[in-house]
Design an enzyme around this catalytic site. Structure first.
Site, PDB file in Angstrom:
ATOM      1  N   GLY A 249       0.745  -1.251   0.000  1.00 27.10           N
ATOM      2  CA  GLY A 249       0.000   0.000   0.000  1.00 27.10           C
ATOM      3  C   GLY A 249       0.771   1.295   0.000  1.00 27.10           C
ATOM      4  N   PRO A 292       4.594  -4.868  -1.069  1.00 28.49           N
ATOM      5  CA  PRO A 292       4.537  -3.722  -1.973  1.00 28.49           C
ATOM      6  C   PRO A 292       4.276  -4.147  -3.418  1.00 28.49           C
ATOM      7  CG  PRO A 292       6.813  -4.278  -1.497  1.00 28.49           C
ATOM      8  CD  PRO A 292       5.965  -5.174  -0.632  1.00 28.49           C
ATOM      9  N   GLY A 293       3.398  -3.456  -4.074  1.00 29.29           N
ATOM     10  CA  GLY A 293       3.168  -3.666  -5.502  1.00 29.29           C
ATOM     11  C   GLY A 293       3.512  -2.381  -6.238  1.00 29.29           C
ATOM     12  N   ARG A 294       2.627  -1.417  -6.072  1.00 33.88           N
ATOM     13  CA  ARG A 294       2.780  -0.125  -6.748  1.00 33.88           C
ATOM     14  C   ARG A 294       4.166   0.507  -6.528  1.00 33.88           C
ATOM     15  NH1 ARG A 294      -1.705   3.095  -7.683  1.00 33.88           N
ATOM     16  NH2 ARG A 294      -2.764   1.893  -6.060  1.00 33.88           N
ATOM     17  N   ARG A 331      -7.127   3.240 -15.657  1.00 34.35           N
ATOM     18  CA  ARG A 331      -7.212   3.701 -14.260  1.00 34.35           C
ATOM     19  C   ARG A 331      -8.003   4.987 -14.081  1.00 34.35           C
ATOM     20  NH1 ARG A 331      -3.187   5.054 -11.521  1.00 34.35           N
ATOM     21  NH2 ARG A 331      -4.017   4.471  -9.492  1.00 34.35           N
ATOM     22  N   TYR A 335     -10.923   4.474 -11.485  1.00 31.22           N
ATOM     23  CA  TYR A 335     -10.703   5.108 -10.178  1.00 31.22           C
ATOM     24  C   TYR A 335     -10.665   6.625 -10.226  1.00 31.22           C
ATOM     25  CZ  TYR A 335      -8.691   0.427  -9.356  1.00 31.22           C
ATOM     26  OH  TYR A 335      -8.471  -0.914  -9.274  1.00 31.22           O
ATOM     27  N   CYS A 362     -13.920   3.546 -27.986  1.00 33.95           N
ATOM     28  CA  CYS A 362     -15.275   4.057 -28.190  1.00 33.95           C
ATOM     29  C   CYS A 362     -16.037   4.185 -26.879  1.00 33.95           C
ATOM     30  CB  CYS A 362     -16.027   3.153 -29.156  1.00 33.95           C
ATOM     31  SG  CYS A 362     -15.265   3.165 -30.766  1.00 33.95           S
ATOM     32  N   GLU A 363     -15.582   5.085 -26.037  1.00 37.03           N
ATOM     33  CA  GLU A 363     -16.239   5.423 -24.775  1.00 37.03           C
ATOM     34  C   GLU A 363     -15.900   6.878 -24.492  1.00 37.03           C
ATOM     35  OE1 GLU A 363     -17.977   3.396 -22.643  1.00 37.03           O
ATOM     36  OE2 GLU A 363     -17.650   1.613 -23.877  1.00 37.03           O
ATOM     37  N   TYR A 392      -0.283  -1.306 -12.423  1.00 31.55           N
ATOM     38  CA  TYR A 392      -1.727  -1.359 -12.719  1.00 31.55           C
ATOM     39  C   TYR A 392      -2.077  -0.737 -14.074  1.00 31.55           C
ATOM     40  CZ  TYR A 392      -1.716  -2.566  -7.787  1.00 31.55           C
ATOM     41  OH  TYR A 392      -1.452  -3.161  -6.579  1.00 31.55           O
TER      42      TYR A 392
HETATM   43  C1  LIG Z   1      -3.046  -5.071  -4.130  1.00 29.94           C
HETATM   44  C2  LIG Z   1      -2.456  -5.750  -2.975  1.00 29.94           C
HETATM   45  C3  LIG Z   1      -1.169  -5.417  -2.568  1.00 29.94           C
HETATM   46  C4  LIG Z   1      -0.335  -4.350  -3.224  1.00 29.94           C
HETATM   47  O1  LIG Z   1      -0.807  -3.086  -2.989  1.00 29.94           O
HETATM   48  P1  LIG Z   1       0.012  -1.813  -3.515  1.00 29.94           P
HETATM   49  O2  LIG Z   1      -0.848  -0.668  -3.156  1.00 29.94           O
HETATM   50  O3  LIG Z   1       0.168  -1.972  -4.988  1.00 29.94           O
HETATM   51  O4  LIG Z   1       1.328  -1.810  -2.800  1.00 29.94           O
HETATM   52  C5  LIG Z   1      -0.635  -6.126  -1.503  1.00 29.94           C
HETATM   53  N1  LIG Z   1      -1.346  -7.087  -0.870  1.00 29.94           N
HETATM   54  C6  LIG Z   1      -2.588  -7.434  -1.241  1.00 29.94           C
HETATM   55  C7  LIG Z   1      -3.291  -8.501  -0.510  1.00 29.94           C
HETATM   56  C8  LIG Z   1      -3.188  -6.763  -2.298  1.00 29.94           C
HETATM   57  O5  LIG Z   1      -4.434  -7.096  -2.643  1.00 29.94           O
END
Ligand SMILES: *Cc1c(COP(=O)(O)O)cnc(C)c1O
Length: 433
Positions: A249, A292-294, A331, A335, A362-363, A392
């Site tokens: 997150g 961490p993803g984002r 996105r 969002y 086409c939106e 994402y």
């Molecule tokens: C989406 C997700 C993440 C990653 O969240 P980021 O905001 O991209 O860091 C981590 N854990 C779980 C369970 C998620 O669903």
């Protein structure tokens, strides 16, 4: 020029990313195009790996959330940096396995795993299941029993924290579709059931509060709640969790006005509090996992487009339409997310032309990002870069309108390579009978 990430430079008016000339890369590969920088991904991984070992202890580790951006090269890169990874589907697991990723470092999520998924993941050798509900727990116990294995799991809990972020990315609140709420007693019941399952090895607890967070307050509150729960389960069932996953997150800057986040310092803050809380509650600190993803991939990616037309609707607004849009970046539509945009070859011209950057799908809602400014003379054929698209975007891309999805080019110092080739229209009909 917009001063957003250290991998972006203005050299003689031309955008450079990861040290490379983006005008040349756009010419070489064509647009629309995702461009990623390997060195940025590696630096982001290192920040987490080092800070987590340093502040949470040697057995703590980061687990990359694959859903942010998933293709084979990503797993090669993060794997070589010592990251574990979250997968949410057989497709993500298969991608990781095909890339030679260490499957014992995979955590399998998803709130609705069917028997096929469970069997597939066990066959693939995933290290952990993150169990979301009792039906899954019992199905997993049965399947593991038939195979004579004991499957490691974490239980996904909802600590009941409202992060005040956008509704669709809020998952830590009690009424979430994800996990067992602590507040209602469901989490405690799940622990009891998991401990009674012969073919399940309960390693600990998982929670995930939200996304695009700039503040460690929510992680600290989540840590408090998880430790309190750990103690309660120790007292009730004499069970002490070995691992606590606090989820992902941490946010990234999409705009200059977004706060700058120091991940290492934030991890230190959460760890200090975590250890203090463990001391107060008289509990050996469990290993900590972050997901961490984002913040691993977002600033490691940009998207290059070519302008198709400029529509000046006198007295109303202006549109600049490009050769991509919601198919490669939904996105804004999903969002209301917004981005920073640059004219790739005209960074020295004042950006005073206010417009919406829109796509070719086409939106009416197919807006890449509204209210941006480009040079006054922006015209067909100009290249534009949308920044901070590494997370994402590729992973949420679609074939809407049967447009092929763009290639992903990986920059690595002086070299560039195709990580994902451009989709063709033949690919698109390849499944049609
Ligand atoms: C989406 C997700 C993440 C990653 O969240 P980021 O905001 O991209 O860091 C981590 N854990 C779980 C369970 C998620 O669903």
């Amino acid at each position: 020029m917009i001063n957003l990430h250290s991998n972006l430079r203005n050299i003689d008016g031309v955008l450079h990313f990861g040290g490379r000339n983006m005008s040349e890369i756009a010419e070489k590969y064509g647009t629309p195009l995702y461009v990623m920088d390997e060195q940025t991904i590696r630096a982001n991984c290192r920040t987490y790996v080092r800070a987590m070992k340093k502040y949470f202890g040697e057995s703590s580790y980061p687990c990359y959330a694959s859903k942010a951006c998933c293709f084979k090269d990503i797993y090669r890169i993060i794997g070589s940096e010592g990251m574990s990874a979250d997968c949410v589907s057989c497709g993500e697991i298969y991608t990781a396995k095909s890339a030679g990723f260490d499957m014992s470092k995979i955590h399998f999520h998803s709130n609705s795993k069917n028997d096929y998924d469970i069997n597939y993941a066990i066959d693939a050798g995933v290290g952990y299941f993150v169990v979301d509900n009792l039906e899954e727990l019992f199905a997993l116990n049965d399947i593991a029993g038939k195979r004579n294995i004991r499957q490691k799991i974490l239980l996904r809990l909802t600590p009941g924290i409202d992060t005040h972020t956008y509704e669709a990315v809020r998952t830590g609140n009690v009424d979430s579709k994800f996990g067992f709420p602590i507040e209602t007693g469901a989490a405690q019941k799940a622990v009891k059931k998991a401990l009674a399952c012969e073919n399940i090895e309960l390693k600990g607890y998982h929670c995930h509060i939200g996304s695009q967070l700039f503040d460690s307050d929510v992680f600290i509150r989540a840590a408090d709640i998880m430790i309190e729960f750990t103690c309660k389960m120790r007292d009730k069932f004499n069970y002490i969790a070995e691992e606590i996953d606090l989820g992902g997150g941490y946010g990234v800057r999409y705009h200059e006005s977004d706060p700058i986040i120091d991940i290492e310092n934030n991890i230190r803050l959460v760890a200090d509090r975590f250890h203090k809380k463990c001391r107060t509650m008289n509990i050996t600190p469990p290993a900590v996992i972050l997901e961490p993803g984002r913040s691993i991939v977002a600033d490691a990616g940009i998207t290059l487009y070519t302008v198709g037309n400029v529509k000046r609707i006198e007295g109303y607004k202006n549109y600049v339409a490009v050769d991509g849009g919601m198919g490669d970046n939904p996105r804004n539509l999903f969002y209301g997310s917004t981005y920073s945009v640059l004219s790739v070859e005209n960074l020295n011209k004042p950006a005073t032309f206010l417009c919406d950057l829109v796509g070719r799908f086409c939106e009416s809602g197919d807006v890449v990002t509204p209210n941006i400014s480009l040079p006054e003379d922006v015209k067909r054929g100009d290249k534009v870069a949308v920044l901070t698209t590494g997370a994402y975007n590729f992973s949420m891309s679609s074939n809407y309108n049967r447009y092929p999805r763009p290639a992903v080019i990986m920059i690595d110092g002086d070299t560039d390579r195709i990580s994902v080739r451009q989709e063709t229209i033949e690919d698109i009909i390849s499944r049609d009978n």
